[in-house]
Write an enzyme that holds these catalytic residues in place. Sequence first.
Site, PDB file in Angstrom:
ATOM      1  N   ALA A  69      69.803  47.699  40.832  1.00 46.04           N
ATOM      2  CA  ALA A  69      69.437  48.878  41.612  1.00 46.04           C
ATOM      3  C   ALA A  69      70.263  48.899  42.901  1.00 46.04           C
ATOM      4  O   ALA A  69      70.594  47.847  43.440  1.00 46.04           O
ATOM      5  CB  ALA A  69      67.942  48.832  41.935  1.00 46.04           C
ATOM      6  N   VAL A  72      71.758  52.287  37.980  1.00 43.62           N
ATOM      7  CA  VAL A  72      70.956  52.003  36.796  1.00 43.62           C
ATOM      8  C   VAL A  72      71.770  52.358  35.561  1.00 43.62           C
ATOM      9  O   VAL A  72      72.528  53.328  35.551  1.00 43.62           O
ATOM     10  CB  VAL A  72      69.644  52.826  36.823  1.00 43.62           C
ATOM     11  N   ASP A 181      82.904  41.390  40.977  1.00 47.52           N
ATOM     12  CA  ASP A 181      81.680  40.641  40.671  1.00 47.52           C
ATOM     13  C   ASP A 181      81.634  40.229  39.207  1.00 47.52           C
ATOM     14  O   ASP A 181      80.682  40.528  38.484  1.00 47.52           O
ATOM     15  CB  ASP A 181      80.450  41.461  41.045  1.00 47.52           C
TER      16      ASP A 181
END
Length: 491
Positions: A69, A72, A181
């Site tokens: 979040a 989504v 990431d």
Amino acid sequence: MGARCSKFSICWFQSHLKASVLESSDLENGGKGEKNTWPSFSEFSLEQLKAATCGFSSDNIVSEHGEKAPNVVFKGKLDNDRWVAVKRFNKFAWPDSRQFLEEARAVGSLRSERLANLIGCCYEGEERLLVAEFMPNETLAKHLFHWENQPMKWAMRLRVALYLAQALEYCSSKGRALYHDLNAYRILFDNDGNPRLSCFGLMKNSRDGKSYSTNLAFTPPEYLRTGRVTPESVVYSFGTLMLDLMSGKHIPPSHALDLIRSKNFLMLMDSALEGHFSNDDGTELVRLASRCLQYEARERPNAKSLVTSLLSLQKEAEVPSYVLMGIPQGTASPKQPLSLTPFGEACLRLDLTAIHEILEKMGYKDDEGIANELSFQMWTSQMQETLNSKKHGDTAFRAKDFASAVDCYTQFIDVGTMVSPTVYARRCLSYLMNDRPQEALGDAMQAQVVSPEWPTALYLQAACLFSLGMESDGQETLKDSTSLEAKRSKN
């Protein structure tokens, strides 16, 4: 049949296939046979995506794509029955719709079997959405850290590392070396249990958060200094993923490096894998991980060298991923299964032992047209010596001494005065048994040149292509061989 002979001619094998296999970087289009199964990048309307996700119903929220979040990911089904993953950004993520579209189109131009590919986007008002291929078999994090039935097998962990390195190498070759990431939630498993890298991490310049998670223990040191992602930062994250694969846990790199420096690297290994890997393999994987985790970015390897190192470590390469993963094949696949003969089944499974039994039972009956010519020439001593080479090859082949079989059949073939498709077929399998799939494919194609209407030659080509990782070409060739055998049985 003419098209098949042309497509897999010896010239094509030498100039195209060999280069792509050796380089291990030409994963674009997933092989020639699959390029048309991917849709071109599209711009969707908000209404289309609402309908696909049942109005962005909370029942359709999935965690498979590793997004947190306020962004989504929803599972959705388009009008053409294609399942997709729809990522919906928060409204502040991409204020500039033109920048969003340009970035989405750039990532959407990539097509690889190693990626969960981006197939579209939507930008209406403040809405920014991405549409990607849906991967039904969850994340690496799920299978490594939260498994229920069985821990991930060693061979599958090595395959995940290789496929991920190949994904990064492919992206780098296309000018997309930066990945944001990179973690175990970004690696997803497709219908066949093959690992894919989520395309969402390739998007850049958004305002939806930092490039790395807030856990500083896993963040590349140079990112902490500069706040910038570099190709070397991505390799550092790849190193942390290798620690995940070895340990089955999320171990901070500093702790892992302390264990490695004190030569306690076995403490890094997942206890569930005890007895399932060799010390040499474990040592090599630890060495690769520690190289990726070097403090100085310039001392880390690039993706291409990682692929080279990991290729040599692969185990059980002939076993499909869904088997290693213990999951049903084709969970959401719309493909119609082939009705295969026992030979076709053995090739699809790459069951080389079964193929050997089939070739043994067949004998030389498909060489009957050539046998008379051979018997006429048998009186010469050279012919007798050549036939002895074949005889010794057959003895070795029957005894499963495949290295000797290769040598004997090569002596027979190199003389060049006699041609036997069965000898090419048998040497092809002997090459496969000795982990030499490129040479094997050359023999299977040569057998077809000698005997164009022989299904065995095509069956063996399919097995070789599967062994080379060319899944789509293998499937296509398997269809051709099955059709040819059905046609032949009717005559």
